[in-house]
Design an enzyme around this catalytic site. Structure first.
Site, PDB file in Angstrom:
ATOM      1  CG  ASP A 181      -1.268   1.374   1.718  1.00 56.61           C
ATOM      2  OD1 ASP A 181      -2.057   2.006   1.014  1.00 56.61           O
ATOM      3  OD2 ASP A 181      -0.779   1.811   2.767  1.00 56.61           O
ATOM      4  N   GLY A 187       3.038   3.828  10.632  1.00 58.96           N
ATOM      5  CA  GLY A 187       4.005   4.716  11.276  1.00 58.96           C
ATOM      6  C   GLY A 187       4.607   4.049  12.491  1.00 58.96           C
ATOM      7  NE  ARG A 205       1.121   8.782  12.331  1.00 60.24           N
ATOM      8  CZ  ARG A 205       1.717   8.535  11.163  1.00 60.24           C
ATOM      9  NH1 ARG A 205       1.291   7.559  10.395  1.00 60.24           N
ATOM     10  NH2 ARG A 205       2.731   9.256  10.763  1.00 60.24           N
ATOM     11  CB  THR A 206       3.190   6.376  20.419  1.00 55.04           C
ATOM     12  OG1 THR A 206       4.155   5.448  19.909  1.00 55.04           O
ATOM     13  CG2 THR A 206       1.882   5.654  20.702  1.00 55.04           C
ATOM     14  CE  LYS A 229      13.737   4.855  12.604  1.00 53.93           C
ATOM     15  NZ  LYS A 229      13.674   3.434  12.980  1.00 53.93           N
ATOM     16  CD  GLU A 264       6.602  19.241  13.834  1.00 53.86           C
ATOM     17  OE1 GLU A 264       6.976  20.203  13.180  1.00 53.86           O
ATOM     18  OE2 GLU A 264       6.986  18.991  14.983  1.00 53.86           O
TER      19      GLU A 264
END
Length: 344
Positions: free
Chosen positions: A24, A339, A258-259, A205, A159
């Site tokens: 995907d 993610g 998503r952490t 990251k 963000e």
């Protein structure tokens, strides 16, 4: 001709279950629209509601009636009304956008209003970090009609969602100028002097900003993947806080969120001045610039202290939950990586 080079080993036990592989591209399964659903601050989790991934899991387990979307929406509207009323009594937030569906947690407002609780200061530090540690730009679309309406432009929707959530909880990022970073903390204006920004990339990251706070102290704020932040925590870090935050992040990720982990540390003037010279030299390097920047960054992004963690939901495209259910009925075990989060 190179083989696969896995970067983590904690998924190997699951790989043997894979029978079919589907590929995907970004935006096919999800809308790329982020909602700040939950957070963990000082080892305490906040945030109501159930994610789409949790509803899908309940449906597969035969508990679809336990998480009815319409009932959930009614409950969340009632909780948001309660939260807004509590916020209005506790402090002033001129920039709140009540129509935005951000973090919903009456308990968070109660803790912010309790001046005798140590949790209050932990929450203030956490949301202050979200209002400062970013590369977002703020704008007032109609300053004459709505002088306190702030909208944010960011390189990524993650963000923007983090900064918007801080705004609606009482910690708006107002503007960034040559003079400083202007924020409000529960109605009180604060200005921070920006010193350095170490940008995010897929290798690091994480991202960091170094600022001078109103008291004159130099602070480094850092946010990034939990594995990266945990490698850089102080040696004498509170083990209970590390464990509780890790448990909350695991629960968030298992719910399809998503952490990000948020941390900070104070710097001495001497430490910052010595590091700043090396970092500026790295930025100006003609050869091996990226390596020089990474090496300089490592010298300051250490001995961190956890402030908390955030959890965002990337809403699924219309029809995706039904498609996933059809695949399950066909006997296909589906595992989706999203993610830093994941859901099954």
């Amino acid at each position: 001709d190179a083989g696969c080079a896995p970067k983590t080993w904690n998924i190997c036990d699951d790989l043997g279950q894979i029978e079919y592989v589907f590929s995907d591209k970004t935006g096919t399964l999800t809308q790329n629209i982020m909602e700040f659903q939950k957070c963990s601050v000082n080892g305490v989790a906040y945030g109501e509601g159930v994610t789409e991934a949790q509803r899908g899991a309940a449906k597969r387990d035969g508990k679809a009636d336990a998480i009815d979307p319409e009932d959930q929406d009614r409950q969340l509207r009632a909780l948001k009304t309660q939260m807004l009323a509590g916020m209005a009594r506790a402090f002033k937030n001129r920039c709140i956008q009540k129509d935005e569906r951000a973090l919903i947690s009456p308990k968070l407002v109660e803790d912010l209003a309790d001046r005798s609780s140590p949790q209050r200061q932990a929450l203030i530090e956490f949301f202050r970090a979200l209002a400062i540690c970013h590369s977002v730009l703020s704008e007032r679309p109609e300053p004459n009609k709505e002088p306190y309406r702030l909208e944010y432009k960011a390189e990524s929707p993650d963000e923007a969602a983090l900064v918007a959530a801080a705004r609606d909880v009482g910690f708006p990022f107002v503007a960034k100028t040559r003079q400083g970073i202007d924020i409000e903390v529960m109605g009180q204006a604060e200005r921070y002097e920006p010193l350095q920004m170490i940008e995010f990339n897929s290798t690091r990251k994480r991202m960091s900003v170094v600022v001078r706070n109103p008291q004159g102290r130099i602070v480094l704020y850092c946010k990034g993947a939990d594995s990266v932040i945990y490698q850089r925590l102080a040696a004498d870090h509170d083990p209970a806080l590390k464990e509780n935050t890790a448990k909350d992040m695991e629960a968030f990720a298992n719910g399809g969120l998503r952490t990000l982990c948020i941390a900070y540390r104070y710097l001495t003037e001497q430490e910052y001045n010595e590091w700043s010279k090396e970092y500026e030299a790295a930025l100006s390097a003609v050869e091996d610039r990226d390596e020089a920047i990474d090496k300089a960054s490592e010298k300051i992004e250490h001995s961190l202290i956890i402030l908390g963690a955030t959890a965002l939901e990337d809403k699924l495209q219309q029809g995706v939950p039904d498609a996933i259910e059809t695949l399950h009925k066909a006997g296909i075990k589906l595992w989706i990586l999203t993610g830093t989060g994941r859901f099954i």
